[in-house]
Design an enzyme around this catalytic site. Structure first.
Site, PDB file in Angstrom:
ATOM      1  CB  ALA A  13      -0.980  -0.090   1.301  1.00 46.28           C
ATOM      2  N   GLY A  36      -0.446  -5.089   0.508  1.00 49.52           N
ATOM      3  CA  GLY A  36      -1.553  -4.887  -0.264  1.00 49.52           C
ATOM      4  C   GLY A  36      -1.334  -5.491  -1.582  1.00 49.52           C
ATOM      5  CD  GLU A  80      -3.715  -7.326   2.526  1.00 46.33           C
ATOM      6  OE1 GLU A  80      -4.483  -7.620   3.647  1.00 46.33           O
ATOM      7  OE2 GLU A  80      -3.446  -6.258   2.020  1.00 46.33           O
ATOM      8  CD  GLU A  82       0.352  -5.993   5.568  1.00 48.75           C
ATOM      9  OE1 GLU A  82      -0.183  -6.174   4.660  1.00 48.75           O
ATOM     10  OE2 GLU A  82       0.981  -7.126   5.761  1.00 48.75           O
TER      11      GLU A  82
END
Length: 259
Positions: free
Chosen positions: A67, A110, A113, A133
């Site tokens: 992200a 992300g 994901e 993370e």
């Protein structure tokens, strides 16, 4: 539609659309604008009768390194709640047509994901998957703890989420996270090969079959079997089913119309 952070090609192959993330300087970091572009593009492709299968890639060097932390670093819990960025992810996973992630290089946070939100993953030998993370004081929020656990099992997922460990492409294949691993220079060719195989099938049956497989993750076995049975019956309302079975009996290639 004007696109800033992704490229879309619907002309390279019949019935196949290719979406490429396009933030190379940021290693394809997933900012909100990029995710909205993916969501809106998938909506359009889902409604396009000339598209039957979708490939999502970041190119040969990197899929998505995570992200965009700059957008979140100073946010409060209420900021994140109000932004509601995960509603975009929820809409992406509702795409009816099959999506193949073509992953090379880092697919982290992300990025991992996003790859797992797709229906299949073709990985290059350079691919690295991780949910790091924890290294920056947080945890996965777009499905990393849930989809990863379902894919690789509790113990491996727990190690990845709690320590930040990356999986190599070979390990990802071993644990069932990806479908296959190929040299980086063959990544898109291999993804296109798989996409062609799916695009040649009945679009109606493909959509219903995708729904049924996904239902296996959200229902009990009995509920999943009932869902599968209903979708199986529904295929017999399609022209594609009649064409497919007639072609089998007549020993010819079926000509599916998606009806």
């Amino acid at each position: 539609m004007s696109l800033q952070f992704i490229k879309v090609n619907t002309q390279a192959e019949k019935f196949i659309a290719l979406i490429e993330l396009n933030r190379p300087k940021e290693l394809n970091a997933l900012n909100r604008e990029l995710m909205l572009e993916i969501r809106d593009t998938l909506r359009l492709l889902d409604d396009d009768e000339n598209v039957r299968t979708i490939i999502l890639t970041g190119g040969e060097k990197v899929f998505a390194a995570g992200a965009d932390i700059k957008q979140m670093a100073n946010a409060t819990a209420i900021d994140m709640l109000n932004i509601d960025q995960f509603s975009t992810w929820d809409q992406i996973k509702k795409t009816k047509k099959p999506i193949i992630a073509a992953v090379s290089g880092f697919a982290l946070g992300g990025g991992c994901e996003l790859a797992m939100t797709c229906d299949m993953i073709v990985a290059s030998e350079t691919a690295r998957f991780g949910q790091p993370e924890i290294r920056i004081g947080t945890m996965p929020g777009a499905g990393g703890t849930q989809r990863l656990t379902r894919a690789v099992g509790k113990t491996v997922a727990m190690e990845m989420v709690l320590s930040g460990r990356f999986l190599t492409a070979t390990e990802a294949l071993q644990y069932g996270l990806v479908n296959r691993v190929v040299p980086a220079e063959l990544l898109i060719d291999e993804a296109l090969k798989l996409a062609r195989e799916i695009a040649a099938k009945s679009p109606v049956a493909v959509k219903l079959a995708k729904e049924a497989v996904n239902a296996a993750f959200n229902n009990t076995l009995d509920e999943g079997l009932l869902f599968e049975r209903k979708n199986f019956y529904l295929t017999f309302a399609s022209e594609d089913q009649k064409e497919g079975m007639a072609a089998f009996v007549e020993k010819r290639t079926p000509d599916f119309k998606g009806k």
